[in-house]
Design an enzyme around this catalytic site. Structure first.
Site, PDB file in Angstrom:
ATOM      1  N   SER A 156       0.704  -1.187  -0.012  1.00  0.00           N
ATOM      2  CA  SER A 156      -0.098   0.066   0.121  1.00  0.00           C
ATOM      3  C   SER A 156       0.909   1.204  -0.017  1.00  0.00           C
ATOM      4  O   SER A 156       2.144   1.116   0.405  1.00  0.00           O
ATOM      5  CB  SER A 156      -0.875  -0.054   1.289  1.00  0.00           C
ATOM      6  N   TYR A 197      -1.461  -1.028  10.661  1.00  0.00           N
ATOM      7  CA  TYR A 197      -1.486  -1.393   9.075  1.00  0.00           C
ATOM      8  C   TYR A 197      -0.578  -1.024   8.373  1.00  0.00           C
ATOM      9  O   TYR A 197       0.516  -1.451   7.434  1.00  0.00           O
ATOM     10  CB  TYR A 197      -2.810  -0.652   8.588  1.00  0.00           C
ATOM     11  N   LYS A 246       2.346  -2.754   5.816  1.00  0.00           N
ATOM     12  CA  LYS A 246       2.678  -2.666   4.462  1.00  0.00           C
ATOM     13  C   LYS A 246       3.960  -2.102   4.323  1.00  0.00           C
ATOM     14  O   LYS A 246       4.868  -2.481   3.125  1.00  0.00           O
ATOM     15  CB  LYS A 246       1.569  -1.370   4.102  1.00  0.00           C
TER      16      LYS A 246
HETATM   17  P1  NAP Z   1     -11.427  -6.247   0.817  1.00  0.00           P
HETATM   18  O1  NAP Z   1     -12.301  -5.626   0.072  1.00  0.00           O
HETATM   19  O2  NAP Z   1     -11.854  -6.139   2.248  1.00  0.00           O
HETATM   20  O3  NAP Z   1     -11.246  -7.842   0.458  1.00  0.00           O
HETATM   21  C1  NAP Z   1     -10.115  -8.486   1.414  1.00  0.00           C
HETATM   22  C2  NAP Z   1      -9.800 -10.096   0.935  1.00  0.00           C
HETATM   23  O4  NAP Z   1      -8.984 -10.428   1.770  1.00  0.00           O
HETATM   24  C3  NAP Z   1     -11.338 -10.649   0.856  1.00  0.00           C
HETATM   25  O5  NAP Z   1     -11.360 -11.605   0.016  1.00  0.00           O
HETATM   26  C4  NAP Z   1     -11.273 -11.554   2.318  1.00  0.00           C
HETATM   27  O6  NAP Z   1     -12.209 -12.822   2.182  1.00  0.00           O
HETATM   28  C5  NAP Z   1      -9.685 -11.811   2.154  1.00  0.00           C
HETATM   29  N1  NAP Z   1      -8.952 -12.251   3.655  1.00  0.00           N
HETATM   30  C6  NAP Z   1      -9.169 -11.246   4.588  1.00  0.00           C
HETATM   31  N2  NAP Z   1      -8.553 -11.814   5.796  1.00  0.00           N
HETATM   32  C7  NAP Z   1      -8.133 -12.951   5.247  1.00  0.00           C
HETATM   33  C8  NAP Z   1      -7.200 -13.865   5.780  1.00  0.00           C
HETATM   34  N3  NAP Z   1      -6.870 -14.046   6.993  1.00  0.00           N
HETATM   35  N4  NAP Z   1      -6.950 -15.007   5.047  1.00  0.00           N
HETATM   36  C9  NAP Z   1      -7.224 -15.293   3.901  1.00  0.00           C
HETATM   37  N5  NAP Z   1      -8.218 -14.168   3.211  1.00  0.00           N
HETATM   38  C10 NAP Z   1      -8.513 -13.097   3.917  1.00  0.00           C
HETATM   39  O7  NAP Z   1      -9.901  -5.590   1.019  1.00  0.00           O
HETATM   40  P2  NAP Z   1      -9.117  -4.638  -0.246  1.00  0.00           P
HETATM   41  O8  NAP Z   1      -9.688  -3.479  -0.114  1.00  0.00           O
HETATM   42  O9  NAP Z   1      -9.420  -5.654  -1.614  1.00  0.00           O
HETATM   43  O10 NAP Z   1      -7.706  -5.196   0.088  1.00  0.00           O
HETATM   44  C11 NAP Z   1      -7.068  -6.258  -0.268  1.00  0.00           C
HETATM   45  C12 NAP Z   1      -5.626  -5.833  -0.237  1.00  0.00           C
HETATM   46  O11 NAP Z   1      -5.137  -4.513  -0.898  1.00  0.00           O
HETATM   47  C13 NAP Z   1      -4.931  -5.835   1.185  1.00  0.00           C
HETATM   48  O12 NAP Z   1      -3.866  -6.223   1.302  1.00  0.00           O
HETATM   49  C14 NAP Z   1      -4.929  -4.051   1.339  1.00  0.00           C
HETATM   50  O13 NAP Z   1      -3.968  -3.752   2.246  1.00  0.00           O
HETATM   51  C15 NAP Z   1      -4.368  -3.837   0.079  1.00  0.00           C
HETATM   52  N6  NAP Z   1      -4.890  -2.138  -0.236  1.00  0.00           N
HETATM   53  C16 NAP Z   1      -5.963  -2.057  -0.399  1.00  0.00           C
HETATM   54  C17 NAP Z   1      -6.394  -0.630  -0.835  1.00  0.00           C
HETATM   55  C18 NAP Z   1      -7.702  -0.044  -1.179  1.00  0.00           C
HETATM   56  O14 NAP Z   1      -7.914   1.095  -1.524  1.00  0.00           O
HETATM   57  N7  NAP Z   1      -8.653  -0.863  -1.080  1.00  0.00           N
HETATM   58  C19 NAP Z   1      -5.188   0.179  -0.824  1.00  0.00           C
HETATM   59  C20 NAP Z   1      -3.824  -0.085  -0.516  1.00  0.00           C
HETATM   60  C21 NAP Z   1      -3.852  -1.422  -0.452  1.00  0.00           C
HETATM   61  P3  NAP Z   1     -12.489 -13.350   3.845  1.00  0.00           P
HETATM   62  O15 NAP Z   1     -12.918 -12.625   4.698  1.00  0.00           O
HETATM   63  O16 NAP Z   1     -13.443 -14.347   3.250  1.00  0.00           O
HETATM   64  O17 NAP Z   1     -11.309 -14.105   4.122  1.00  0.00           O
END
Ligand code: NAP
Length: 259
Positions: free
Chosen positions: A143, A157, A161
């Site tokens: 991130s 967090y 990251k």
């Molecule tokens: P999200 O919409 O909440 O989706 C998270 C995914 O991870 C879901 O499929 C969830 O499914 C799974 N998950 C959560 N905990 C888990 C675990 N312990 N084991 C296996 N799977 C798990 O999140 P997102 O926004 O797409 O974020 C995904 C990644 O992108 C993260 O690493 C986050 O830090 C990074 N990121 C996101 C953003 C953003 O703007 N959205 C920005 C920078 C970085 P289950 O709950 O069924 O396990």
């Protein structure tokens, strides 16, 4: 045009929704065989079925990245169903907000365990199979928050990251002898179910502070992952790519206003 990833076996953790689903969908659309991994099997299955309906090859497995046994079962399933592992996208992550004064040690541990230890466990479990691939690739979802920027409520967090990038640099050296590259994507604010949970106000002010004037899409991240997994990216390792619509560039509000 990039050399096709057709037939490559790709594992994406946290792929039932959000960025992981976007990454998995881009690989499926480009002919890869995709294993969708998340804790909740129904949602993971639904994502895989969507990719299959669109003409791709995909299946699902339930797995928690905090469990080495789950990660080993995930890697074995990819090998049995899809003939090995060529690409691991270690994407699963959580981002609950809590300021230091209110944060419990348990809350800290949960984020560290999912985002940072989960990255290590997924890579460790996939490694025996990645070593056998002619084009082994690890792509981490980090991130901008942590390595580049900060945001109140995300000390834990941000630490994970930034920690992923520390992991990446040494992993890239360790795995170079197998021809495996290890890189990271640093997304800005991407429209996902997880981000929507932060509320309308957050989303609106964020979009206004981004030079390209919109939040990112999950496909924006998927295509960066596809590039890092391609044959053409073979000489890139231990590096990170920021995909944020220019969010980190303006040095002040004035810099944005004058654009
Ligand atoms: P999200 O919409 O909440 O989706 C998270 C995914 O991870 C879901 O499929 C969830 O499914 C799974 N998950 C959560 N905990 C888990 C675990 N312990 N084991 C296996 N799977 C798990 O999140 P997102 O926004 O797409 O974020 C995904 C990644 O992108 C993260 O690493 C986050 O830090 C990074 N990121 C996101 C953003 C953003 O703007 N959205 C920005 C920078 C970085 P289950 O709950 O069924 O396990």
């Amino acid at each position: 045009m990039l050399t096709s990833l057709k037939g490559k076996s790709v594992v994406v953790t946290g792929a039932s929704k959000g960025i992981g689903k976007g990454i998995a969908g881009v690989f499926a659309k480009n002919g890869a065989k995709v294993l969708v991994v998340a804790r909740h099997l129904d949602a993971a299955r639904a994502a895989a079925e969507e990719f299959v309906k669109a003409g791709g090859t995909a299946s699902a497995i339930a797995g928690d990245v905090t469990s080495l046994a789950d990660m080993e079962a995930m890697a074995k399933a990819a090998a049995e169903r899809h003939g090995g592992i060529d690409v691991l996208c270690a994407n699963a992550g959580i981002f609950p907000q809590a300021k230091i004064e209110d944060m419990s040690p348990e809350q800290w541990d949960e984020v560290l365990s999912t985002n940072l230890k989960g990255t290590f466990l997924a890579v460790k479990a996939a490694l025996p199979y990645l070593k056998k691939s002619a084009q082994g690739r690890v792509v981490l979802t980090s991130s901008i928050t942590g390595p580049v920027t900060g945001f109140p409520g995300w000390t834990h967090y941000g630490a994970t990251k930034a920690g992923q990038l520390g992991f990446m640099r040494t992993a890239a050296i360790e795995l170079s002898k197998y021809g495996i590259t290890v890189n990271a994507i640093l997304p800005g604010n991407i429209v996902t179910e997880g981000l929507m949970g932060l509320g309308e106000d957050y989303l609106k002010t964020m979009a206004a502070s981004i030079p390209l004037k919109r939040l990112g899409t999950v496909e924006d991240i998927g295509y960066a992952a596809l590039f890092l997994a391609s044959k053409e990216a073979a000489y890139i390792t231990g590096q990170s790519i920021i995909v944020d619509g220019g969010q980190i560039l303006p040095e002040s509000l004035e810099a944005l206003a004058q654009a």
